[in-house]
Motif scaffolding. Structure first.
Motif: not given
Length: 189
Positions: A101-117
């Motif tokens: 998910t892109i958070i702001d104009e600077q391109g900061r993003r949230e990365v959330r894995p969808r699986q467990a390893v």
């Protein structure tokens, strides 16, 4: 490590108490720790290669010591606040996906894995100990020959249980509750 919390227990009619079907929620994490993180973009809007490299670097920190390779994100992924997309890669040869998910104009993003390893040896040791404590006798868990399992949230996998003293076997169904590897398990008769 905290003790699991019992979700519910039901006995199988006609079987001794040692064959009860407990369902446990394991609160300790036996997966490689995964949490969402905000990744700062370097130098404004990233290009495709930079985006994939930054996502891969973060995901590698999540799955280590397992290896993640071949991370790809959608070409021309929209880098504007509120946009979301999926990036995927391979962890030890198994498909692995992350929601970005892109958070702001600077391109900061949230990365959330969808699986467990899941580290299989650690899972087998922990599950064997938990089940043994619950049923009052020694058991060993066998969750397969792979070094790691990549399991989607709310999916299950099976482990075989064996009592070294009696040779008796059973199955353990393990459900992954979140990308951090919290699980619940149920003995199957």
């Amino acid at each position: 490590m905290t003790r699991p919390t019992t979700q519910g227990t039901s006995r199988v009619p006609g079987r001794p108490a040692s064959f009860c079907r407990p369902k446990k929620l394991v609160q300790w994490v036996m997966a490689l720790g995964a949490t969402a993180i905000v990744v700062a973009a370097c130098g404004g809007e990233p290009d495709q290669t930079q985006l994939e490299r930054e996502v891969q670097d973060y995901l590698q920190s999540v799955v280590a010591p397992a290896e993640i390779t071949a991370v790809s994100c959608p070409p021309n992924a929209p880098i504007r606040p509120g946009s979301t997309f999926l990036c995927n890669g391979l962890v030890e040869g198994a498909f692995y996906e992350a929601h970005v998910t892109i958070i702001d104009e600077q391109g900061r993003r949230e990365v959330r894995p969808r699986q467990a390893v899941m580290q299989v040896n650690a899972a087998e040791t922990a599950l064997g100990a938990e089940v043994a404590t619950d049923i009052g006798r020694d058991v060993q868990a066998d969750c397969g020959d792979d070094q790691y399992l990549v399991v989607s949230v709310n999916q299950t996998f099976l482990c075989k249980l064996t009592s070294p003293s009696t040779g008796e076997t059973g199955n353990l169904e393990v459900r992954v509750l979140n990308e951090n590897g919290a699980i619940e398990w149920t003995l199957k008769g």
